[in-house]
Scaffold this active site. Sequence first.
Site, PDB file in Angstrom:
ATOM      1  N   HIS A 117       6.293 -27.249   1.714  1.00 40.62           N
ATOM      2  CA  HIS A 117       5.417 -28.332   1.236  1.00 40.62           C
ATOM      3  C   HIS A 117       4.260 -27.768   0.436  1.00 40.62           C
ATOM      4  O   HIS A 117       3.244 -28.442   0.249  1.00 40.62           O
ATOM      5  CB  HIS A 117       4.908 -29.123   2.452  1.00 40.62           C
ATOM      6  CG  HIS A 117       6.011 -29.682   3.274  1.00 40.62           C
ATOM      7  ND1 HIS A 117       6.516 -30.963   3.107  1.00 40.62           N
ATOM      8  CD2 HIS A 117       6.766 -29.111   4.243  1.00 40.62           C
ATOM      9  CE1 HIS A 117       7.516 -31.159   3.953  1.00 40.62           C
ATOM     10  NE2 HIS A 117       7.687 -30.049   4.658  1.00 40.62           N
ATOM     11  N   GLU A 121       0.840  -1.202   0.000  1.00 41.80           N
ATOM     12  CA  GLU A 121       0.000   0.000   0.000  1.00 41.80           C
ATOM     13  C   GLU A 121       0.874   1.250   0.000  1.00 41.80           C
ATOM     14  O   GLU A 121       0.454   2.318  -0.407  1.00 41.80           O
ATOM     15  CB  GLU A 121      -0.934   0.011   1.212  1.00 41.80           C
ATOM     16  CG  GLU A 121      -2.029   1.054   1.098  1.00 41.80           C
ATOM     17  CD  GLU A 121      -3.139   0.859   2.114  1.00 41.80           C
ATOM     18  OE1 GLU A 121      -2.907   1.165   3.311  1.00 41.80           O
ATOM     19  OE2 GLU A 121      -4.233   0.416   1.719  1.00 41.80           O
ATOM     20  N   LYS A 176     -13.413   1.939  -3.226  1.00 42.08           N
ATOM     21  CA  LYS A 176     -14.512   2.305  -2.319  1.00 42.08           C
ATOM     22  C   LYS A 176     -15.620   3.003  -3.122  1.00 42.08           C
ATOM     23  O   LYS A 176     -16.810   2.735  -2.963  1.00 42.08           O
ATOM     24  CB  LYS A 176     -14.005   3.266  -1.244  1.00 42.08           C
ATOM     25  CG  LYS A 176     -13.267   2.624  -0.085  1.00 42.08           C
ATOM     26  CD  LYS A 176     -12.882   3.701   0.929  1.00 42.08           C
ATOM     27  CE  LYS A 176     -12.051   3.160   2.069  1.00 42.08           C
ATOM     28  NZ  LYS A 176     -11.581   4.232   2.973  1.00 42.08           N
TER      29      LYS A 176
HETATM   30  O1  LIG Z   1      -8.738   2.748   9.825  1.00 40.32           O
HETATM   31  P1  LIG Z   1      -9.713   3.062   8.724  1.00 40.32           P
HETATM   32  O2  LIG Z   1      -9.881   4.521   8.471  1.00 40.32           O
HETATM   33  O3  LIG Z   1     -11.021   2.357   8.932  1.00 40.32           O
HETATM   34  O4  LIG Z   1      -9.076   2.498   7.372  1.00 40.32           O
HETATM   35  C1  LIG Z   1      -8.829   1.122   7.237  1.00 40.32           C
HETATM   36  C2  LIG Z   1      -8.013   0.948   5.964  1.00 40.32           C
HETATM   37  O5  LIG Z   1      -8.795   1.550   4.917  1.00 40.32           O
HETATM   38  C3  LIG Z   1      -8.164   1.662   3.662  1.00 40.32           C
HETATM   39  O6  LIG Z   1      -8.073   0.408   3.096  1.00 40.32           O
HETATM   40  C4  LIG Z   1      -6.778   2.264   3.723  1.00 40.32           C
HETATM   41  O7  LIG Z   1      -6.161   2.135   2.457  1.00 40.32           O
HETATM   42  C5  LIG Z   1      -5.932   1.579   4.768  1.00 40.32           C
HETATM   43  O8  LIG Z   1      -4.672   2.216   4.860  1.00 40.32           O
HETATM   44  C6  LIG Z   1      -6.647   1.619   6.093  1.00 40.32           C
HETATM   45  O9  LIG Z   1      -5.866   0.957   7.060  1.00 40.32           O
END
Ligand SMILES: O=P(O)(O)OC[C@H]1O[C@H](O)[C@H](O)[C@@H](O)[C@@H]1O
Length: 621
Positions: free
Chosen positions: A430, A401, A535
């Site tokens: 394995h 990431e 998202k």
């Molecule tokens: O901690 P939050 O704001 O819920 O985000 C949870 C995750 O969301 C996304 O996937 C980001 O790319 C991550 O870097 C983050 O850890």
Amino acid sequence: MASLSGLCSSSPSLKPKAPITTTKPLGSIRRESVTFPSRLSSRSLSLVQTQSVARDISAELSSANDGVLKKVQRGLETDPRELWKRYVDWLYQHKELGLYLDVSRIGFSEDFVAEMEPRFQEAFKAMEELEKGAIANPDEGRMVGHYWLRNAELAPTSFLRKQIENTLDAVCNFADEVISGKIKPPTSPEGRFTSILSIGIGGSALGPQFVAEALAPDNPPLKIRFIDNTDPGGIDHQIARLGPELASTLVIVISKSGGTPETRNGLLEVQKAFRETGLDFAKQGVAITQENSLLDNTARIEGWLARFPMFDWVGGRTSEMSAVGLLPAALQGIDIREMLAGASLMDEANRTTVLRNNPAALLALCWYWASDGIGSKDMVVLPYKDSLLLFSRYLQQLVMESLGKEFDLNGNRVNQGLTVYGNKGSTDQHAYIQQLRDGVHNFFVTFIEVLRDRPPGHDWELEPGVTCGDYLFGMLQGTRSALYANNRESITVTVQDVTPRSVGALVSLYERAVGIYASLVNINAYHQPGVEAGKKAAGEVLALQKRVLQVLNEASCKEPVEPLTLDEVAERCHASKDIEMIYKIIAHMAANDRALIAEGSCGSPRSIKVFLGECNVELYA
Ligand SMILES: O=P(O)(O)OC[C@H]1O[C@H](O)[C@H](O)[C@@H](O)[C@@H]1O
């Protein structure tokens, strides 16, 4: 009130003593410029042919690197005496941590190191500025402060220092009071909390999961479970396994943004389970999130048990040393101050600008060499220790990431990255080591070696002079040798034992290596634009689903029911181009009894009879 011994006691300050490091631990063998004769196996093409092929590949790589350092032709040292010299010459040892880094099985040349030196000096300078509070995440206009979490005095302002110190104290105090029973659930036969249910995803889960697997004692004060997805089956499974213990479960909801859909869904599902059990969620709920986030405001308004802050200058993938990782760990009886101390000592070691004495820089050098600075080879992470099983999953987010970016800091399209996978040795021998040894050469390996097999006095010889641990040791060394004998490169990180201190050091080592490597390839390691795209697309699917439901309901409530074709549904949704998604949405609903699909001519997308509740709507293309 008994406080946890050592866990949060007023241990000496986290400021590290100057660690004793040396790169020449085994005698003063003079460093010679090690050459790499291009020895090729007899099975390969003739030497001439191979060299011309290698030249072509090398030329291709150097052109692919577009001005990036010209890649020298690769040949690995095979002479045992020369290899031993290389091992000794390049071995990094952090004596106080008992952590060693062996890069001798990565074939970089002295020339390569010399050519990279100026870029490492730039990377060291950038890291120094970052730790001083520079806007090191320019795309989001943020500082990058996870290193301050283990040495608050590094923070650029006294306000930040106080925030860090106060949060750590609050975490320690809260954990002490939960474990001692001073803070307890309203109705529980045990009269104390016995379990943690952590709800979070990505960086709000992977660090706590890795550390729980690595460090939780066999009988922790609170056992931890995770809901780290929006899979109803997974959520039901965790709630079912808790059973009546839900009454003595502390639910920790972790989300830096406070709005991640998967985490919110997990929270709503668990709150439903609390309601159905007659339990008051607020009395057992804890939030770890940014102040004034949706989650923070919800927890505050609903009067949850506790709230702990996340800071905008700590990214999810580097939040293990914040309340995100520290609170779950402390509640499991893990010495979090030791974890912080290990990270702090490793941070200090990584501040040297002497490349050979900087373990994070050595890792970055190896990554660059092995993957040509463009991610041309994957990094297989192989801890030979069951308790480190989740380290590679943790590194997948931290590395991929951070480094998996489309553009560099100058706006050039680079599609950078470094792929990480692996589980544990010798188990993986394995599974896929066959391909690593003999198949496509698209990887390099990082072995994580743990010298201590069992606590002192607990070892047992299963045959004269041989223990289980000896086998594990032999399998690691054997795999390393077998891979190298077939020109496969590897790094070995060695720790004495899996302890809070060594785990903290490993986290710090890789956080810093990623940061240095990102400088070498000129990308921002601290944002994640690609995640937003996914998202957004998920949101569009859900919006389309709502439109489909509305259209079907309208059609199914007519007398007689108005049969619609998929095209007509798509038209009425004003989404004709999304006909395939509309079909998938209806099929998913039907599979979950929210619509019944009665066999049309063949149940194919061309003829679906969908029952919505009591009505039915015949859909056919
Ligand atoms: O901690 P939050 O704001 O819920 O985000 C949870 C995750 O969301 C996304 O996937 C980001 O790319 C991550 O870097 C983050 O850890």
